[in-house]
Design a protein around this motif. Structure first.
Motif, PDB file in Angstrom:
ATOM      1  N   ASP A   1       0.293  12.401  -4.353  1.00 44.82           N
ATOM      2  CA  ASP A   1      -0.845  11.977  -3.538  1.00 44.82           C
ATOM      3  C   ASP A   1      -0.753  10.484  -3.228  1.00 44.82           C
ATOM      4  OD1 ASP A   1      -2.818  10.390  -5.508  1.00 44.82           O
ATOM      5  OD2 ASP A   1      -1.916  12.062  -6.603  1.00 44.82           O
ATOM      6  N   ASN A   2      -1.414  10.083  -2.169  1.00 44.05           N
ATOM      7  CA  ASN A   2      -1.304   8.711  -1.672  1.00 44.05           C
ATOM      8  C   ASN A   2      -1.771   7.673  -2.679  1.00 44.05           C
ATOM      9  OD1 ASN A   2      -0.334   9.759   0.700  1.00 44.05           O
ATOM     10  ND2 ASN A   2      -2.233   9.501   1.856  1.00 44.05           N
ATOM     11  N   SER A   3      -2.823   7.975  -3.425  1.00 43.25           N
ATOM     12  CA  SER A   3      -3.318   6.990  -4.394  1.00 43.25           C
ATOM     13  C   SER A   3      -2.277   6.744  -5.483  1.00 43.25           C
ATOM     14  CB  SER A   3      -4.642   7.458  -5.009  1.00 43.25           C
ATOM     15  OG  SER A   3      -4.471   8.666  -5.728  1.00 43.25           O
ATOM     16  N   THR A   4      -1.539   7.779  -5.871  1.00 42.65           N
ATOM     17  CA  THR A   4      -0.487   7.600  -6.878  1.00 42.65           C
ATOM     18  C   THR A   4       0.660   6.779  -6.312  1.00 42.65           C
ATOM     19  OG1 THR A   4      -1.063   9.677  -7.964  1.00 42.65           O
ATOM     20  CG2 THR A   4       1.128   8.783  -8.405  1.00 42.65           C
ATOM     21  N   LEU A   5       0.998   7.010  -5.051  1.00 37.18           N
ATOM     22  CA  LEU A   5       2.047   6.204  -4.425  1.00 37.18           C
ATOM     23  C   LEU A   5       1.673   4.722  -4.435  1.00 37.18           C
ATOM     24  CD1 LEU A   5       3.102   8.416  -1.365  1.00 37.18           C
ATOM     25  CD2 LEU A   5       4.409   8.000  -3.462  1.00 37.18           C
ATOM     26  N   ILE A   6       0.418   4.430  -4.189  1.00 38.25           N
ATOM     27  CA  ILE A   6      -0.043   3.031  -4.229  1.00 38.25           C
ATOM     28  C   ILE A   6       0.103   2.469  -5.650  1.00 38.25           C
ATOM     29  CG2 ILE A   6      -2.050   1.523  -4.024  1.00 38.25           C
ATOM     30  CD1 ILE A   6      -0.929   2.322  -1.341  1.00 38.25           C
ATOM     31  N   LYS A   7      -0.307   3.245  -6.652  1.00 38.66           N
ATOM     32  CA  LYS A   7      -0.185   2.783  -8.040  1.00 38.66           C
ATOM     33  C   LYS A   7       1.274   2.562  -8.421  1.00 38.66           C
ATOM     34  CE  LYS A   7      -4.308   5.043  -9.982  1.00 38.66           C
ATOM     35  NZ  LYS A   7      -4.763   6.074 -10.960  1.00 38.66           N
ATOM     36  N   LEU A   8       2.127   3.477  -8.021  1.00 38.33           N
ATOM     37  CA  LEU A   8       3.549   3.339  -8.334  1.00 38.33           C
ATOM     38  C   LEU A   8       4.116   2.071  -7.719  1.00 38.33           C
ATOM     39  CD1 LEU A   8       4.628   7.057  -7.790  1.00 38.33           C
ATOM     40  CD2 LEU A   8       4.694   5.822  -9.968  1.00 38.33           C
ATOM     41  N   LYS A   9       3.713   1.782  -6.491  1.00 39.51           N
ATOM     42  CA  LYS A   9       4.197   0.571  -5.811  1.00 39.51           C
ATOM     43  C   LYS A   9       3.738  -0.678  -6.568  1.00 39.51           C
ATOM     44  CE  LYS A   9       6.222  -1.414  -2.211  1.00 39.51           C
ATOM     45  NZ  LYS A   9       6.302  -2.757  -2.771  1.00 39.51           N
ATOM     46  N   LYS A  10       2.505  -0.698  -6.995  1.00 36.07           N
ATOM     47  CA  LYS A  10       1.963  -1.860  -7.704  1.00 36.07           C
ATOM     48  C   LYS A  10       2.632  -2.063  -9.064  1.00 36.07           C
ATOM     49  CE  LYS A  10      -2.615  -1.875  -5.547  1.00 36.07           C
ATOM     50  NZ  LYS A  10      -4.072  -1.660  -5.753  1.00 36.07           N
ATOM     51  N   ASN A  11       3.193  -0.998  -9.616  1.00 37.30           N
ATOM     52  CA  ASN A  11       3.787  -1.078 -10.956  1.00 37.30           C
ATOM     53  C   ASN A  11       5.307  -1.112 -10.946  1.00 37.30           C
ATOM     54  OD1 ASN A  11       1.636  -0.810 -13.308  1.00 37.30           O
ATOM     55  ND2 ASN A  11       0.893   0.371 -11.554  1.00 37.30           N
ATOM     56  N   GLY A  12       5.893  -1.334  -9.768  1.00 37.78           N
ATOM     57  CA  GLY A  12       7.326  -1.596  -9.760  1.00 37.78           C
ATOM     58  C   GLY A  12       8.198  -0.717  -8.895  1.00 37.78           C
ATOM     59  N   ALA A  13       7.651   0.328  -8.277  1.00 36.10           N
ATOM     60  CA  ALA A  13       8.463   1.185  -7.411  1.00 36.10           C
ATOM     61  C   ALA A  13       8.728   0.482  -6.083  1.00 36.10           C
ATOM     62  CB  ALA A  13       7.776   2.526  -7.175  1.00 36.10           C
ATOM     63  N   ASN A  14       9.956   0.534  -5.622  1.00 34.67           N
ATOM     64  CA  ASN A  14      10.348  -0.111  -4.371  1.00 34.67           C
ATOM     65  C   ASN A  14      10.759   0.879  -3.285  1.00 34.67           C
ATOM     66  OD1 ASN A  14      11.615  -1.803  -6.855  1.00 34.67           O
ATOM     67  ND2 ASN A  14      10.699  -3.189  -5.361  1.00 34.67           N
ATOM     68  N   PHE A  15      11.359   1.971  -3.699  1.00 35.62           N
ATOM     69  CA  PHE A  15      11.956   2.937  -2.787  1.00 35.62           C
ATOM     70  C   PHE A  15      11.368   4.314  -3.078  1.00 35.62           C
ATOM     71  CE2 PHE A  15      15.856   1.285  -0.653  1.00 35.62           C
ATOM     72  CZ  PHE A  15      16.018   2.257   0.334  1.00 35.62           C
ATOM     73  N   LEU A  16      11.090   5.080  -2.037  1.00 35.04           N
ATOM     74  CA  LEU A  16      10.704   6.479  -2.203  1.00 35.04           C
ATOM     75  C   LEU A  16      11.775   7.348  -1.561  1.00 35.04           C
ATOM     76  CD1 LEU A  16       8.591   8.727  -2.955  1.00 35.04           C
ATOM     77  CD2 LEU A  16       7.797   8.524  -0.579  1.00 35.04           C
ATOM     78  N   ALA A  17      12.363   8.239  -2.351  1.00 32.67           N
ATOM     79  CA  ALA A  17      13.289   9.237  -1.815  1.00 32.67           C
ATOM     80  C   ALA A  17      12.529  10.550  -1.684  1.00 32.67           C
ATOM     81  CB  ALA A  17      14.483   9.409  -2.742  1.00 32.67           C
TER      82      ALA A  17
END
Length: 350
Positions: A151-167
């Motif tokens: 879900d989009n809210s999790t993608l935002i959290k992942l980005k804030k905690n260090g994720a740079n790339f989504l495959a």
């Protein structure tokens, strides 16, 4: 298309691509129809010329950590299909941390955290967020996440905690074929998740599967579909029938080889990352893919790892030659070398 071209004409064609020339659908049909060894070698020559203009002899290296092989989906092509009766695993946080410690200083540019759509993480996504935070703390490297559709809210959290790339691979933009491959999964939802990530600061990777019933027209539809998403990395992977899946006995009659499509992707996406995966043919296969225009080696496993890959040609082998040391040695024998971390950070826009 390249039947009568001399090298100087091929050079000019490569220069047109570098200058921004966009291939027409008819040109894509011609390229995807190439069949002779001579024609394909000419295609690979142009692809390498284009790649080398943007990247020189530098190659990026991506470490692959398949941390959970549980999945709720029924993809007909996938070994980890939820109905396949196989041995599965889910790494503990301590095991992930220990894996990160073993990776320090080895020379990877990015770490790919991959899982099936595991309900353990999808129902409690903060568990995955915490894992990303742990890996970032341990390694400080860019992180690719490959969790399926979250879900989009999790993608935002992942980005804030260090994720740079989504495959997030579509596999095909031929919607009829998609329905046969990703059974019961939303086509638009998958596209939308990738676009949301792009709009919110992620680099994105898209990809297609070949050898699974796609013809030339279907492949063009997929290439154009990927193009519309403006991806930062574009992949193609050969379908390898997997025991216990609905497509275990499927045989494809097309000549749409992975190498041919890699070269065509390079002409369509001249300055993007294109993977040479170790997952189908190991390091020898990496060489073929780099010679077709790829520029990032993926599915390199951590030292002494028995973790799964995606297709796992070497699942039953005692020796799995997927180490970063072996990769670098082979690159050097080809006159290529690992890129700097600074080169990779430029791609990320850091």
């Amino acid at each position: 298309m390249f039947q009568k071209m001399a090298n100087n004409e091929l050079d000019r064609f490569g220069e047109k691509i570098i200058e921004g020339y966009r291939l027409s659908d008819d040109e894509l049909r011609a390229l995807l129809s190439l069949g002779s060894e001579e024609e394909l070698e000419k295609l690979y020559y142009v692809a390498r010329k284009v790649r080398d203009h943007f990247f020189g002899n530098r190659v990026f290296l991506n470490c692959f950590i398949y941390f959970s092989t549980y999945c709720k989906n029924q993809c007909t092509f996938c070994y980890y299909n939820c109905k396949n009766e196989i041995n599965r695993y889910r790494l503990t946080p301590e095991e992930v941390r220990d894996t990160c410690k073993a990776l320090k200083g080895l020379g990877f540019h990015m770490v790919d955290l991959t899982m099936g759509e595991d309900p353990y993480y999808h129902d409690e996504p903060d568990r995955f967020v915490e894992m990303v935070r742990t890996v970032k703390e341990e390694l400080g490297l860019p992180i690719m996440v490959s969790p399926g559709v979250m879900d989009n809210s999790t993608l935002i959290k992942l980005k804030k905690n260090g994720a740079n790339f989504l495959a997030l691979y579509q596999e095909t933009y031929d919607q009829e074929l998609y329905a046969k491959l990703r059974v019961g999964q939303s086509f638009d939802g998958r596209v939308g998740s990738r676009l949301f990530a792009k709009e919110n600061g992620y680099c994105i990777e898209d990809g297609l599967l070949t050898g699974v019933g796609n013809d030339i027209e279907s492949t063009i539809t997929s290439l154009r579909g990927m193009e519309a998403n403006n991806p930062d990395m574009v992949r193609v992977m050969t379908f390898l029938p997997q025991e216990g899946t609905p497509l275990a006995d499927f045989q494809d009659s097309s000549n749409l080889s992975e190498l041919k499509i890699i070269a065509v992707e390079r002409l369509m996406f001249p300055d993007r990352l294109i993977p040479a995966s170790l997952d189908l043919e190991g390091i020898d296969g990496m060489v073929y893919r780099l010679n077709a225009g790829a520029n990032i080696v993926t599915s390199i496993l951590p030292p002494n790892s028995r973790l799964e890959g995606v297709a796992n040609y070497d699942r039953e082998l005692e020796e799995r030659d997927r180490s970063i040391t072996s990769v670098i040695l082979r690159l050097e024998s080809m006159g290529m070398e690992p890129a700097s971390q600074a080169d990779f950070e430029k791609i990320l826009g850091c």
